[in-house]
Structure formats: structure tokens, C-alpha cells
Scaffold this active site. Structure first.
Site, short mmCIF file in Angstrom:
data_model
loop_
_atom_site.label_atom_id
_atom_site.label_comp_id
_atom_site.label_asym_id
_atom_site.label_seq_id
_atom_site.Cartn_x
_atom_site.Cartn_y
_atom_site.Cartn_z
N HIS A 17 0.84 -1.21 0.00
CA HIS A 17 0.00 0.00 0.00
C HIS A 17 0.87 1.26 0.00
O HIS A 17 0.56 2.25 -0.67
CB HIS A 17 -0.89 0.03 1.25
CG HIS A 17 -1.82 -1.13 1.39
ND1 HIS A 17 -1.91 -1.91 2.51
CD2 HIS A 17 -2.73 -1.66 0.50
CE1 HIS A 17 -2.82 -2.86 2.34
NE2 HIS A 17 -3.32 -2.74 1.13
N LYS A 41 -15.54 -7.50 6.44
CA LYS A 41 -14.31 -8.09 6.98
C LYS A 41 -14.20 -7.79 8.47
O LYS A 41 -14.36 -6.63 8.86
CB LYS A 41 -13.08 -7.46 6.31
CG LYS A 41 -12.81 -7.95 4.92
CD LYS A 41 -11.50 -7.34 4.41
CE LYS A 41 -11.21 -7.76 3.00
NZ LYS A 41 -9.99 -7.15 2.46
N ARG A 90 -1.71 -6.31 -8.41
CA ARG A 90 -0.67 -7.31 -8.18
C ARG A 90 -0.84 -8.46 -9.17
O ARG A 90 -1.76 -8.45 -9.98
CB ARG A 90 -0.77 -7.83 -6.74
CG ARG A 90 -0.42 -6.78 -5.69
CD ARG A 90 -0.94 -7.16 -4.34
NE ARG A 90 -2.38 -7.31 -4.43
CZ ARG A 90 -3.15 -7.93 -3.53
NH1 ARG A 90 -2.59 -8.47 -2.47
NH2 ARG A 90 -4.46 -8.02 -3.70
N SER A 128 -2.68 -7.96 3.36
CA SER A 128 -2.81 -7.78 4.81
C SER A 128 -3.09 -9.11 5.50
O SER A 128 -2.55 -9.39 6.57
CB SER A 128 -3.92 -6.78 5.11
OG SER A 128 -3.63 -5.53 4.51
#
Ligand code: COA
Length: 161
Positions: A17, A41, A90, A128
Site C-alpha cells: 500500500h 471483513k 498485483r 494484509s
């Protein structure tokens, strides 16, 4: 000059990030980091901690600000008068996921453009959740998270009180 937002849950911020927001801050007049108060989440770090960790990691950047938000990301962008949403890409499935999200976001508000930056090589496999999994199993995560938050984050990441 154009303003941008950089949304995410950031639980916690990773070097991936950081790379994206640093590069975004060179392109855009101002980057509003938007820390999402996720209902889907369950987060390890509470909202204040996630905002604080992002702030600490980006003290060297002058044209960014960090705040939390609820609701639609495009509504947050509209509120701060940003025309661009920055996302990191990514390796693997990010492209399909981001394409879907960008198209849906444009359906909701066609004034907001999504701009994807390709993540740097060392960050292609970071997320994460991976950081939390490795730390929770006793692994070392200092190469994955910004140095400035390492001390603050490590006890919680390792499951210590
Ligand atoms: N480098 C490293 N890791 C990255 C990364 C990068 N460049 N980009 C993303 N990641 C990681 C994130 O940490 C996250 O990891 P995790 O799943 O282990 O927590 C994962 O990749 C997915 O990232 P992202 O897609 O950014 O998810 P997010 O939960 O951080 O943020 C929101 C998603 C909040 C932007 C999105 O759900 C949203 O906009 N929600 C608001 C409601 C809304 O507007 N819905 C309509 C959207 S179409």
C-alpha cells in the site's frame, strides 16, 4: 491538477500500500487515503489504529490525508471532490477483480475514473491477511509492513495483549 482517493481496509497497511500511495502522491495534486469501515471483513486493528498506522507510515508525504469512511467509495470520492480512484494491481486475479469493481463504480458514478498502478515486484504477493497469518504463526513480518509501524503493530499481529 486532479485529486485522487486511495481506498482500502488497510488492516494493516503493508509496504504494498505504501508503494502505491507514494507513487500516487507524485502523480496527483492530493491523495485522500480512505480507510473503509468494513462490515464484511472482521478487522484485527480498529478504525483508529488503521488510520493512525497509515498516518505514521506516510509522514514523509505532504500531499496526502487519511480519514475513515462508511458507505460507497464513490460517494466518499464525490465528497472530497476527487475524480480518480487509485488501485494497486498485483500478480494474478487482481486485474479481473479491479476491472469488475471499476465498471460497477462507474455505473454508480461515471465521474470517477479508476487508475490502477502496477505493484512493484517485491510487493506482488503481499496482502494484509498474509501478513496477519505469518505473524500469527510466529513468522517475521518486518519486510512486509512499513518500518514506522512495526513496533506498534507487532504485538497485536503476534496475538499478544
Ligand atoms: N499491495 C499489497 N496488498 C494489497 C495491494 C497492494 N498494492 N492492494 C490490495 N492489497 C491487499 C489488501 O491489503 C487486501 O488484503 P486482505 O484481503 O488480506 O485484507 C486485499 O489485497 C484486497 O484489497 P482491496 O481490494 O483493496 O480490499 P480492501 O478490503 O482493502 O478494500 C474496498 C476494498 C474497501 C476498496 C471496497 O470493498 C469498497 O469500495 N467498499 C466500499 C463499498 C462500495 O463502494 N462497494 C462498491 C464497490 S464496487
Amino acid at each position: 491538477m486532479t485529486k485522487a482517493i486511495f481506498p482500502g481496509t488497510f488492516d494493516p497497511i503493508t509496504k504494498g500500500h505504501l508503494d502505491i500511495v507514494e507513487r500516487g502522491s507524485e502523480i496527483f495534486e492530493h491523495v485522500y487515503v480512505a480507510v473503509y469501515e468494513s462490515t464484511e471483513k472482521e478487522t484485527l486493528f480498529d478504525m483508529n489504529e488503521r488510520v493512525e498506522m497509515f498516518n505514521l507510515s506516510t509522514q514523509h508525504l505532504k500531499n496526502i490525508s487519511v480519514s475513515s469512511y462508511k458507505g460507497l467509495t464513490v460517494d466518499f470520492a464525490k465528497k472530497v471532490e476527487a475524480k480518480v480512484m487509485i488501485r494497486g494491481l498485483r500478480i494474478g486475479q487482481d486485474f479481473e477483480y479491479e476491472r469488475g469493481m471499476a465498471l460497477v463504480n462507474r455505473e454508480i458514478n461515471n465521474n470517477i475514473e479508476t487508475v490502477c498502478l502496477i505493484s512493484a515486484m517485491p510487493n506482488q504477493f503481499i496482502s494484509s491477511s498474509r501478513v496477519k497469518e505469518i505473524a500469527g504463526l510466529g513468522g517475521e513480518v518486518n519486510s512486509f509492513i512499513p518500518e514506522k509501524i512495526y513496533q506498534q503493530a507487532k504485538n497485536k499481529l503476534k496475538g499478544e495483549k
